[in-house]
Design an enzyme around this catalytic site. Structure first.
Site, PDB file in Angstrom:
ATOM      1  CE1 TYR A  22      -3.371  -2.701   0.039  1.00 46.06           C
ATOM      2  CE2 TYR A  22      -2.657  -2.917   2.096  1.00 46.06           C
ATOM      3  CZ  TYR A  22      -3.546  -3.619   0.986  1.00 46.06           C
ATOM      4  OH  TYR A  22      -4.359  -4.101   1.108  1.00 46.06           O
ATOM      5  CG  HIS A  95     -10.084  -0.760  -4.483  1.00 54.06           C
ATOM      6  ND1 HIS A  95     -10.987  -1.117  -3.554  1.00 54.06           N
ATOM      7  CD2 HIS A  95     -11.021  -1.525  -5.499  1.00 54.06           C
ATOM      8  CE1 HIS A  95     -11.579  -1.170  -3.539  1.00 54.06           C
ATOM      9  NE2 HIS A  95     -12.113  -1.285  -4.771  1.00 54.06           N
TER      10      HIS A  95
HETATM   11  O1  CA2 Z   1      -6.231  -1.366  -2.536  1.00 51.96           O
HETATM   12  C1  CA2 Z   1      -6.923  -1.006  -1.766  1.00 51.96           C
HETATM   13  O2  CA2 Z   1      -6.900  -0.018  -1.288  1.00 51.96           O
HETATM   14  C2  CA2 Z   1      -8.269  -1.886  -1.111  1.00 51.96           C
HETATM   15  O3  CA2 Z   1      -9.695  -1.996  -0.908  1.00 51.96           O
HETATM   16  C3  CA2 Z   1      -7.393  -2.184   0.153  1.00 51.96           C
HETATM   17  C4  CA2 Z   1      -7.954  -3.411   1.333  1.00 51.96           C
HETATM   18  C5  CA2 Z   1      -8.560  -4.104   0.830  1.00 51.96           C
HETATM   19  O4  CA2 Z   1      -9.199  -4.983   1.586  1.00 51.96           O
HETATM   20  C6  CA2 Z   1      -8.621  -4.529  -0.864  1.00 51.96           C
HETATM   21  O5  CA2 Z   1      -8.928  -5.561  -1.494  1.00 51.96           O
HETATM   22  C7  CA2 Z   1      -7.596  -3.240  -1.791  1.00 51.96           C
HETATM   23  C8  CA2 Z   1      -7.069  -3.291   2.794  1.00 51.96           C
HETATM   24  C9  CA2 Z   1      -6.991  -1.953   3.520  1.00 51.96           C
HETATM   25  C10 CA2 Z   1      -6.235  -2.510   4.508  1.00 51.96           C
HETATM   26  O6  CA2 Z   1      -4.956  -1.233   4.222  1.00 51.96           O
HETATM   27  C11 CA2 Z   1      -3.737  -1.939   5.054  1.00 51.96           C
HETATM   28  C12 CA2 Z   1      -3.298  -0.576   5.731  1.00 51.96           C
HETATM   29  C13 CA2 Z   1      -2.016  -1.313   5.709  1.00 51.96           C
HETATM   30  C14 CA2 Z   1      -1.735  -2.095   6.745  1.00 51.96           C
HETATM   31  C15 CA2 Z   1      -2.595  -2.735   6.926  1.00 51.96           C
HETATM   32  C16 CA2 Z   1      -3.620  -2.804   6.377  1.00 51.96           C
END
Ligand code: CA2
Length: 140
Positions: A22, A95
């Site tokens: 991310y 996303h």
């Molecule tokens: O890629 C994206 O923006 C997502 O929406 C992020 C979600 C995931 O479930 C989708 O499939 C794709 C996860 C968000 C959690 O973000 C975190 C960031 C840092 C550490 C842990 C989780």
């Protein structure tokens, strides 16, 4: 123009964990960058880990557009989809990661079909691209 930037569960952890997927920007960094780059936009930023709070935010938003990263609820929530479908405000799904290049359970979005469009895999720049879309839509 008023825009709601709505972020779902666990996105409060952005920049603190999993930078390989991310990136290193936090949600506050994204907010500061959007405010800096688009001073003409009246932004509201909401992040919630709770499905009902996201739905309440959609239903009560007094804005011309919503940029939604529904995070995990994207793949599971009929209720979030119904909320998007029930409002007149256009919603763009964003996303950070490319959901189609990840686990198969992330390939399906329950919400994308009721959004005007979706941006996936372009990193945090996806939020700015969605804002640009709303600005160009308003001026055409
Ligand atoms: O890629 C994206 O923006 C997502 O929406 C992020 C979600 C995931 O479930 C989708 O499939 C794709 C996860 C968000 C959690 O973000 C975190 C960031 C840092 C550490 C842990 C989780």
């Amino acid at each position: 123009m008023r825009l709601l930037i709505l972020n779902g569960p666990n996105l409060n952890m952005l920049g603190k964990r999993e930078p390989g997927i991310y990136g290193s920007a936090t949600l506050s960094d994204i907010e500061a960058s959007l405010r800096n780059r688009f001073p003409q936009v009246d932004f509201t930023f909401v992040q919630s880990n709770h499905e009902g709070e996201l739905i309440d935010a959609l239903q009560t938003a007094q804005v011309e557009g919503v940029v939604l990263n529904g995070a995990g609820f994207t793949h599971t929530s009929v209720a979030l989809r119904d909320a998007i479908a029930s409002i007149d405000t256009p919603v763009v799904e964003v996303h950070i990661s490319n959901i189609h290049a990840r686990e198969s359970f992330r390939h399906a979005s329950l919400t994308a079909a009721v959004c005007v469009g979706a941006i996936t895999g372009l990193g945090t720049e996806g939020y700015a691209l969605a804002v640009r879309y709303f600005l160009s839509r308003a001026s055409s």
